[in-house]
Design a protein around this motif. Structure first.
Motif, PDB file in Angstrom:
ATOM      1  N   LYS A   1     -40.483 -41.282 -22.188  1.00 53.80           N
ATOM      2  CA  LYS A   1     -40.141 -42.538 -22.850  1.00 53.80           C
ATOM      3  C   LYS A   1     -41.078 -43.619 -22.321  1.00 53.80           C
ATOM      4  CE  LYS A   1     -36.525 -46.013 -23.357  1.00 53.80           C
ATOM      5  NZ  LYS A   1     -35.269 -46.525 -22.805  1.00 53.80           N
ATOM      6  N   ASP A   2     -41.835 -44.218 -23.212  1.00 59.67           N
ATOM      7  CA  ASP A   2     -42.746 -45.312 -22.837  1.00 59.67           C
ATOM      8  C   ASP A   2     -43.650 -44.950 -21.655  1.00 59.67           C
ATOM      9  OD1 ASP A   2     -41.567 -46.886 -24.842  1.00 59.67           O
ATOM     10  OD2 ASP A   2     -40.031 -47.641 -23.457  1.00 59.67           O
ATOM     11  N   GLY A   3     -44.183 -43.738 -21.667  1.00 53.72           N
ATOM     12  CA  GLY A   3     -45.114 -43.313 -20.628  1.00 53.72           C
ATOM     13  C   GLY A   3     -44.477 -42.927 -19.306  1.00 53.72           C
ATOM     14  N   ARG A   4     -43.161 -42.881 -19.269  1.00 57.46           N
ATOM     15  CA  ARG A   4     -42.443 -42.510 -18.042  1.00 57.46           C
ATOM     16  C   ARG A   4     -41.624 -41.250 -18.287  1.00 57.46           C
ATOM     17  NH1 ARG A   4     -42.293 -46.365 -14.050  1.00 57.46           N
ATOM     18  NH2 ARG A   4     -43.239 -48.334 -14.630  1.00 57.46           N
ATOM     19  N   VAL A   5     -41.307 -40.566 -17.199  1.00 62.01           N
ATOM     20  CA  VAL A   5     -40.570 -39.309 -17.244  1.00 62.01           C
ATOM     21  C   VAL A   5     -39.191 -39.522 -16.619  1.00 62.01           C
ATOM     22  CG1 VAL A   5     -40.545 -36.925 -16.389  1.00 62.01           C
ATOM     23  CG2 VAL A   5     -42.690 -37.960 -17.107  1.00 62.01           C
ATOM     24  N   LEU A   6     -38.179 -38.923 -17.245  1.00 65.48           N
ATOM     25  CA  LEU A   6     -36.811 -39.023 -16.728  1.00 65.48           C
ATOM     26  C   LEU A   6     -36.632 -38.038 -15.574  1.00 65.48           C
ATOM     27  CD1 LEU A   6     -33.989 -40.258 -17.056  1.00 65.48           C
ATOM     28  CD2 LEU A   6     -33.504 -38.459 -18.732  1.00 65.48           C
ATOM     29  N   MET A   7     -36.223 -38.565 -14.422  1.00 65.12           N
ATOM     30  CA  MET A   7     -35.994 -37.748 -13.237  1.00 65.12           C
ATOM     31  C   MET A   7     -34.555 -37.948 -12.764  1.00 65.12           C
ATOM     32  SD  MET A   7     -38.884 -36.199 -12.497  1.00 65.12           S
ATOM     33  CE  MET A   7     -38.749 -35.752 -10.765  1.00 65.12           C
ATOM     34  N   VAL A   8     -34.004 -36.908 -12.130  1.00 65.54           N
ATOM     35  CA  VAL A   8     -32.665 -36.984 -11.557  1.00 65.54           C
ATOM     36  C   VAL A   8     -32.717 -36.588 -10.087  1.00 65.54           C
ATOM     37  CG1 VAL A   8     -31.521 -36.490 -13.752  1.00 65.54           C
ATOM     38  CG2 VAL A   8     -32.017 -34.624 -12.211  1.00 65.54           C
ATOM     39  N   ARG A   9     -31.893 -37.247  -9.291  1.00 66.54           N
ATOM     40  CA  ARG A   9     -31.731 -36.812  -7.898  1.00 66.54           C
ATOM     41  C   ARG A   9     -30.507 -35.917  -7.866  1.00 66.54           C
ATOM     42  NH1 ARG A   9     -31.474 -41.476  -4.458  1.00 66.54           N
ATOM     43  NH2 ARG A   9     -29.232 -41.287  -4.514  1.00 66.54           N
ATOM     44  N   ARG A  10     -30.703 -34.691  -7.422  1.00 69.05           N
ATOM     45  CA  ARG A  10     -29.642 -33.687  -7.408  1.00 69.05           C
ATOM     46  C   ARG A  10     -28.511 -34.105  -6.478  1.00 69.05           C
ATOM     47  NH1 ARG A  10     -29.838 -31.471 -11.759  1.00 69.05           N
ATOM     48  NH2 ARG A  10     -31.892 -30.849 -12.387  1.00 69.05           N
ATOM     49  N   GLY A  11     -27.283 -33.914  -6.966  1.00 65.70           N
ATOM     50  CA  GLY A  11     -26.102 -34.271  -6.192  1.00 65.70           C
ATOM     51  C   GLY A  11     -25.423 -33.089  -5.532  1.00 65.70           C
ATOM     52  N   ARG A  12     -25.915 -31.864  -5.832  1.00 66.35           N
ATOM     53  CA  ARG A  12     -25.310 -30.644  -5.276  1.00 66.35           C
ATOM     54  C   ARG A  12     -26.389 -29.628  -4.909  1.00 66.35           C
ATOM     55  NH1 ARG A  12     -21.392 -29.461 -10.305  1.00 66.35           N
ATOM     56  NH2 ARG A  12     -20.428 -31.497 -10.426  1.00 66.35           N
TER      57      ARG A  12
ATOM     58  N   ALA B   1     -26.483 -41.552 -14.319  1.00 66.48           N
ATOM     59  CA  ALA B   1     -26.197 -40.322 -13.580  1.00 66.48           C
ATOM     60  C   ALA B   1     -24.835 -39.787 -13.983  1.00 66.48           C
ATOM     61  CB  ALA B   1     -26.241 -40.580 -12.073  1.00 66.48           C
ATOM     62  N   GLY B   2     -24.807 -38.567 -14.444  1.00 63.36           N
ATOM     63  CA  GLY B   2     -23.562 -37.916 -14.823  1.00 63.36           C
ATOM     64  C   GLY B   2     -23.574 -36.492 -14.324  1.00 63.36           C
ATOM     65  N   ASP B   3     -22.483 -35.768 -14.552  1.00 64.76           N
ATOM     66  CA  ASP B   3     -22.418 -34.354 -14.193  1.00 64.76           C
ATOM     67  C   ASP B   3     -22.758 -34.182 -12.714  1.00 64.76           C
ATOM     68  OD1 ASP B   3     -23.880 -31.286 -15.393  1.00 64.76           O
ATOM     69  OD2 ASP B   3     -21.775 -31.731 -15.055  1.00 64.76           O
ATOM     70  N   ASP B   4     -23.822 -33.455 -12.385  1.00 64.50           N
ATOM     71  CA  ASP B   4     -24.150 -33.213 -10.969  1.00 64.50           C
ATOM     72  C   ASP B   4     -25.323 -34.047 -10.466  1.00 64.50           C
ATOM     73  OD1 ASP B   4     -26.139 -31.856 -12.322  1.00 64.50           O
ATOM     74  OD2 ASP B   4     -26.033 -30.066 -11.082  1.00 64.50           O
ATOM     75  N   ALA B   5     -25.721 -35.085 -11.196  1.00 66.42           N
ATOM     76  CA  ALA B   5     -26.818 -35.957 -10.764  1.00 66.42           C
ATOM     77  C   ALA B   5     -26.277 -37.077  -9.872  1.00 66.42           C
ATOM     78  CB  ALA B   5     -27.521 -36.557 -11.969  1.00 66.42           C
TER      79      ALA B   5
ATOM     80  N   ILE C   1     -30.574 -26.995 -23.616  1.00 66.29           N
ATOM     81  CA  ILE C   1     -31.347 -28.103 -23.043  1.00 66.29           C
ATOM     82  C   ILE C   1     -30.785 -29.436 -23.513  1.00 66.29           C
ATOM     83  CG2 ILE C   1     -33.597 -29.253 -22.999  1.00 66.29           C
ATOM     84  CD1 ILE C   1     -34.857 -26.425 -23.123  1.00 66.29           C
ATOM     85  N   ARG C   2     -30.541 -29.569 -24.803  1.00 63.35           N
ATOM     86  CA  ARG C   2     -29.992 -30.835 -25.319  1.00 63.35           C
ATOM     87  C   ARG C   2     -28.636 -31.140 -24.673  1.00 63.35           C
ATOM     88  NH1 ARG C   2     -32.749 -29.140 -30.164  1.00 63.35           N
ATOM     89  NH2 ARG C   2     -30.945 -27.894 -30.798  1.00 63.35           N
ATOM     90  N   ARG C   3     -27.775 -30.121 -24.526  1.00 62.10           N
ATOM     91  CA  ARG C   3     -26.467 -30.315 -23.901  1.00 62.10           C
ATOM     92  C   ARG C   3     -26.612 -30.755 -22.450  1.00 62.10           C
ATOM     93  NH1 ARG C   3     -24.245 -27.449 -20.360  1.00 62.10           N
ATOM     94  NH2 ARG C   3     -25.442 -25.564 -20.835  1.00 62.10           N
ATOM     95  N   GLU C   4     -27.438 -30.042 -21.702  1.00 66.11           N
ATOM     96  CA  GLU C   4     -27.601 -30.354 -20.280  1.00 66.11           C
ATOM     97  C   GLU C   4     -28.150 -31.759 -20.056  1.00 66.11           C
ATOM     98  OE1 GLU C   4     -26.793 -29.196 -17.403  1.00 66.11           O
ATOM     99  OE2 GLU C   4     -25.943 -27.283 -17.998  1.00 66.11           O
ATOM    100  N   ILE C   5     -29.134 -32.163 -20.861  1.00 65.31           N
ATOM    101  CA  ILE C   5     -29.709 -33.496 -20.689  1.00 65.31           C
ATOM    102  C   ILE C   5     -28.648 -34.558 -20.999  1.00 65.31           C
ATOM    103  CG2 ILE C   5     -31.505 -35.102 -21.435  1.00 65.31           C
ATOM    104  CD1 ILE C   5     -32.376 -32.442 -19.820  1.00 65.31           C
ATOM    105  N   ALA C   6     -27.877 -34.343 -22.043  1.00 63.59           N
ATOM    106  CA  ALA C   6     -26.814 -35.297 -22.397  1.00 63.59           C
ATOM    107  C   ALA C   6     -25.758 -35.370 -21.297  1.00 63.59           C
ATOM    108  CB  ALA C   6     -26.175 -34.906 -23.726  1.00 63.59           C
ATOM    109  N   GLU C   7     -25.323 -34.219 -20.774  1.00 64.33           N
ATOM    110  CA  GLU C   7     -24.292 -34.206 -19.727  1.00 64.33           C
ATOM    111  C   GLU C   7     -24.786 -34.851 -18.441  1.00 64.33           C
ATOM    112  OE1 GLU C   7     -22.033 -30.055 -21.027  1.00 64.33           O
ATOM    113  OE2 GLU C   7     -23.079 -30.145 -19.101  1.00 64.33           O
ATOM    114  N   GLU C   8     -26.029 -34.577 -18.086  1.00 67.73           N
ATOM    115  CA  GLU C   8     -26.537 -35.027 -16.797  1.00 67.73           C
ATOM    116  C   GLU C   8     -27.046 -36.465 -16.811  1.00 67.73           C
ATOM    117  OE1 GLU C   8     -28.457 -32.558 -13.294  1.00 67.73           O
ATOM    118  OE2 GLU C   8     -29.768 -32.639 -15.038  1.00 67.73           O
TER     119      GLU C   8
END
Length: 142
Positions: free
Chosen positions: A19-30, A106-110, A54-61
């Motif tokens: 998105k706009d030249g940036r990448v979505l990153m998550v910090r793992r919570g588990r 941040a949702g799910d395990d993020a 993939i679509r489900r996981e991205i939406a949940e997380e």
């Protein structure tokens, strides 16, 4: 299904979401990887296609809706314990994707989410493979 000391490899699904030249990153919570920054994703469920998973996981997380662009890489991640037994074994399927809608939270395990410029990824505690697949995914951008 157990993630630690599994009976067979587990299928991990992830996306390099741009998105706009940036990448979505998550910090793992588990575990595994608790506290490490990575691409968002998770495990494929029985009866689920890779794309749907993939679509489900991205939406949940992350709360984000995406458009899949194409396959970037399939990565084998095998971690052994001190005795040599396989503690974790994932076959990870990473797709390039484009943000469509939603505010990243941040949702799910993020534990946290962030939009990161690719040249700033080296500042995060992350896996070298993450940086490599982000670079490789650029071919899918317009």
């Amino acid at each position: 299904m157990t993630r630690e000391y599994p009976a067979q490899p587990l299928v991990g699904l992830g996306a390099i979401v741009w998105k706009d030249g940036r990448v979505l990153m998550v910090r793992r919570g588990r575990p595994p990887g608790e506290g490490i920054w990575s691409l968002p994703g998770g495990l494929q469920q029985l009866g689920e296609t890779v794309a749907d998973g993939i679509r489900r996981e991205i939406a949940e997380e992350t709360g984000v809706e995406i458009e899949l662009l194409g396959l970037v890489e399939v990565i084998d991640s095998v971690r052994r314990d001190a005795g040599g037994d396989i503690q974790y074994h994932y076959t990870i399927i990473d797709y390039a994707a484009r943000w469509v809608a939603g505010e990243a939270v941040a949702g799910d395990d993020a534990a946290a989410v962030a939009w990161v410029a690719p040249d700033e990824l080296h500042r995060l505690e992350t896996w070298a493979e993450t940086i490599r697949v982000v670079e490789k995914s650029r071919v899918w951008l317009d």
